[in-house]
Motif scaffolding. Structure first.
Motif, short mmCIF file in Angstrom:
data_model
loop_
_atom_site.label_atom_id
_atom_site.label_comp_id
_atom_site.label_asym_id
_atom_site.label_seq_id
_atom_site.Cartn_x
_atom_site.Cartn_y
_atom_site.Cartn_z
N GLY A 144 0.81 -1.21 0.00
CA GLY A 144 0.00 0.00 0.00
C GLY A 144 0.85 1.26 0.00
N PHE A 145 1.92 1.27 0.79
CA PHE A 145 2.84 2.43 0.79
C PHE A 145 3.40 2.66 -0.62
CE2 PHE A 145 3.24 1.97 5.49
CZ PHE A 145 3.10 3.31 5.82
N LEU A 187 -9.31 3.33 -2.34
CA LEU A 187 -9.06 1.89 -2.44
C LEU A 187 -7.71 1.52 -1.83
CD1 LEU A 187 -10.41 1.15 -6.04
CD2 LEU A 187 -11.39 0.39 -3.87
N ILE A 188 -6.70 2.36 -2.05
CA ILE A 188 -5.37 2.07 -1.50
C ILE A 188 -5.39 2.12 0.03
CG2 ILE A 188 -2.99 2.91 -1.31
CD1 ILE A 188 -3.25 3.88 -4.23
N ILE A 189 -5.99 3.18 0.60
CA ILE A 189 -5.96 3.26 2.06
C ILE A 189 -6.89 2.23 2.70
CG2 ILE A 189 -5.24 5.68 2.04
CD1 ILE A 189 -8.09 6.49 2.76
N PHE A 190 -7.97 1.85 2.01
CA PHE A 190 -8.80 0.75 2.50
C PHE A 190 -7.99 -0.54 2.52
CE2 PHE A 190 -11.58 -2.89 1.64
CZ PHE A 190 -12.47 -2.79 2.70
N ALA A 229 9.06 9.47 2.44
CA ALA A 229 8.55 8.92 3.70
C ALA A 229 7.82 7.60 3.47
CB ALA A 229 7.62 9.94 4.37
N PHE A 230 7.07 7.53 2.39
CA PHE A 230 6.31 6.30 2.11
C PHE A 230 7.24 5.15 1.72
CE2 PHE A 230 2.34 8.94 0.86
CZ PHE A 230 2.02 9.08 2.20
#
Length: 571
Positions: A361-362, A379-382, A525-526
């Motif tokens: 996801g990151f 959708l990504i953060i879910f 950061a990600f």
């Protein structure tokens, strides 16, 4: 008659609901709170940080101490006291008198009082649930407890947005009736199932060494985020350096003392069990990855995406919370399911899969442009919330199951300490990356943009604007450019054409200027968050088979004792 295990779960879940709700209510209502006490966002960085992080820092410092003391004097007694202290802290926040710096300082102190109560709750809730439920149901119970906490977080976003628009003090009052109900209910219904070991001594020196060392480290990290002199961050501040170095040295001394104390505060023998150690290391690595994510996404939404989509800065705190609901929904949906599955299949495959999902996801977040399509973002953060849910409940159950019943207060405290400390470290790392990047890239971009907009007289002024001030102003619902202009002499402002003023104070100009540098810093950061998540996945995968103390370690101990007795009889 309702089984006691459901009473224990429902009461501790009420505590989790209250804690998560309180955190999000404060986060969403910060603009109203700071406006209510008349605090300037450009000169109040330290108050903002301490209102935000004071609760988690105090909790991180106290949870291990409280967990150990609870093993001696009783977990239920300490848990009940936590509900009472938290409620008192909420009431004090509501009646905070005055305004300005004095009121801000009072808010910080009362948030610390809340944090003390929260430490008593966090240090004991998992242990109380583990005592009430058999090993084959603990994952489900702990997962459901976490899911109810997430519901509290969702409620906090909505309630915070509503109450902040009415009266800022009400955002603190909302926790009081829940706290009173929980306090009365816990005192009347919770039972101490395992007998506390009163024969143990309180490790006074260890408690003091541990508390001071963690205080120094976390304070150093907090002030490392703030500007220092002409520097964007405070990592070169002698106070910050001294605080962290002395804190680390004292922690090393603390570990040395704990190895030689008869009844140590920090139960190092828990780490002799591979399942416990792997779960603990996975927690700290996962929190380093995930702990700062929500705050970074809040900043991305408030400072860039929401203004670009027509939202005024004043309403962005509330809508940032709404647009982040998929992250909470993913955790909420998967939390109890994963806990139930871990009771049957163990934690290793579930927790490891969850961490891989988080790491992926990151990486997906790094592919998004700053003016992203919301459906893709949601959708990504879910997806990441689902991964976090897959990890947290099974891993927590694995850690608690591997600890002896008489030390589960300590185990629960260690878990909470690692969670809060990792989260604070993560925020410090993410903030430092973003602020240091903006410190280098933002001034020339601002100068060029102001010249192009027809306001060259502002270039030298805004170019000196600390990135921290711009980010925190947006975070508190202020337009950074309007705030700067309001503080300038009228002679300078009046020399700028009205059309130019309208352009640079609109919702589109500053986000477009800030976005490229900000998103590039976020990508860095990600990438680090992804690396931490994948490293945690490796640790989780190497944890070995599931260990349940009552089934494995205790049985092995009894078998060894019987074998030894047989050998003596044969001799």
């Amino acid at each position: 008659m309702v089984q006691y295990k459901w009473i224990a779960l429902s009461n501790t879940s009420l505590g989790a609901f209250m804690g998560f709700m309180n955190a999000n209510v404060v986060l969403i209502a910060l603009p109203a709170i700071f406006k209510g006490i008349n605090i300037n966002p450009f000169t109040s960085f330290q108050y903002l940080l301490w209102v935000l992080f004071g609760y988690s820092i105090v909790s991180a410092i106290l949870v291990v101490n409280v967990g150990r003391i609870s093993d001696i004097f009783g977990r239920v007694r300490m848990y009940n006291l936590g509900f009472l202290i938290f409620t008192i802290g909420s009431l004090l926040l509501y009646i905070t008198p005055g305004s300005g710096n004095i009121a801000a300082l009072q808010l910080v102190i009362y948030r610390i009082v809340q944090g003390i109560g929260g430490a008593f709750l966090m240090a004991n809730s998992a242990a109380i649930i583990s005592e009430a439920f058999p090993p084959n149901e603990r994952g489900f119970a702990l997962g459901l407890n976490g899911v109810i906490g997430i519901f509290g977080g969702v409620a906090g976003i909505i309630i915070g947005g509503i109450l902040a628009s009415i009266y800022w003090r009400d955002v603190f009052l909302v926790s009081v009736p829940i706290g009173i109900l929980g306090t009365i209910w816990s005192y009347r219904s919770l039972k101490q199932l395992s007998k506390p070991n009163r024969n143990q001594n309180v490790d006074i020196l260890g408690n003091i060494m541990y508390a001071i060392s963690l205080i120094l480290i976390l304070i150093g990290i907090t002030y490392g985020i703030l500007p220092y002199g002409t520097q964007a961050t405070g990592w070169g501040n002698p106070f910050v350096i001294t605080s962290i170095v002395v804190g680390i040295a004292m922690f090393v001394g603390f570990i040395f003392i704990e190895r030689r104390v008869k009844d140590p505060m920090f139960r190092l023998e828990l780490f002799k069990t591979r399942a416990f150690t792997s779960a603990a290391v996975a927690i700290i690595l996962a929190q380093l990855a995930f702990g700062g994510l929500q705050l970074m996404l809040v900043l991305l939404l408030q400072a860039i995406w929401l203004p670009l989509h027509g939202y005024s800065y004043e309403v962005t705190p509330f809508w940032a919370g709404i647009y982040l609901l998929p992250l909470l929904a993913g955790f909420g949906i998967m939390g109890s399911i994963a806990g139930k599955l871990s009771d049957r299949y163990g934690a290793r495959s579930l927790a490891t899969t969850g961490l891989v999902i988080m790491g992926t996801g990151f990486l997906l977040l790094t592919l998004l442009p700053y003016n992203f399509n919301y459906l893709e973002f949601a959708l990504i953060i879910f997806f990441m919330g689902v991964g976090n849910g897959l990890f947290v409940s099974p891993n927590m159950a694995a850690l608690i199951n591997a600890a002896p019943p008489q030390h589960r207060g300590s185990a629960s405290g260690i878990r909470a300490m690692l969670t809060n400390t990792g989260s604070t470290l993560s925020i410090g790392i993410f903030f430092t990356i973003v602020i240091d990047t903006l410190y280098v890239t933002l001034p020339p971009v601002l100068t060029s943009a102001l010249n192009a907009a027809g306001a060259p007289q502002l270039a030298s002024i805004l170019a000196k604007l600390p990135p921290t001030a711009a980010i925190f102003a947006a975070f508190l619902g202020y337009n950074p450019v309007s705030t700067v202009l309001s503080q300038l002499p009228n002679s300078i402002v009046s020399s700028i054409p009205a059309s130019t003023i309208s352009t640079i104070t609109g919702t589109y100009w500053f986000p477009n200027v800030l976005a490229p540098a900000f998103v590039e810093a976020l990508r860095t950061a990600f990438y680090i968050g992804s690396a931490m998540a994948f490293l945690a996945a490796i640790v989780s995968a190497l944890r070995g088979k599931a260990v349940i103390y009552e089934r494995d370690i205790l049985r092995s101990t009894i078998t060894s004792a019987l074998d030894g007795k047989k050998e003596q009889q044969q001799k």
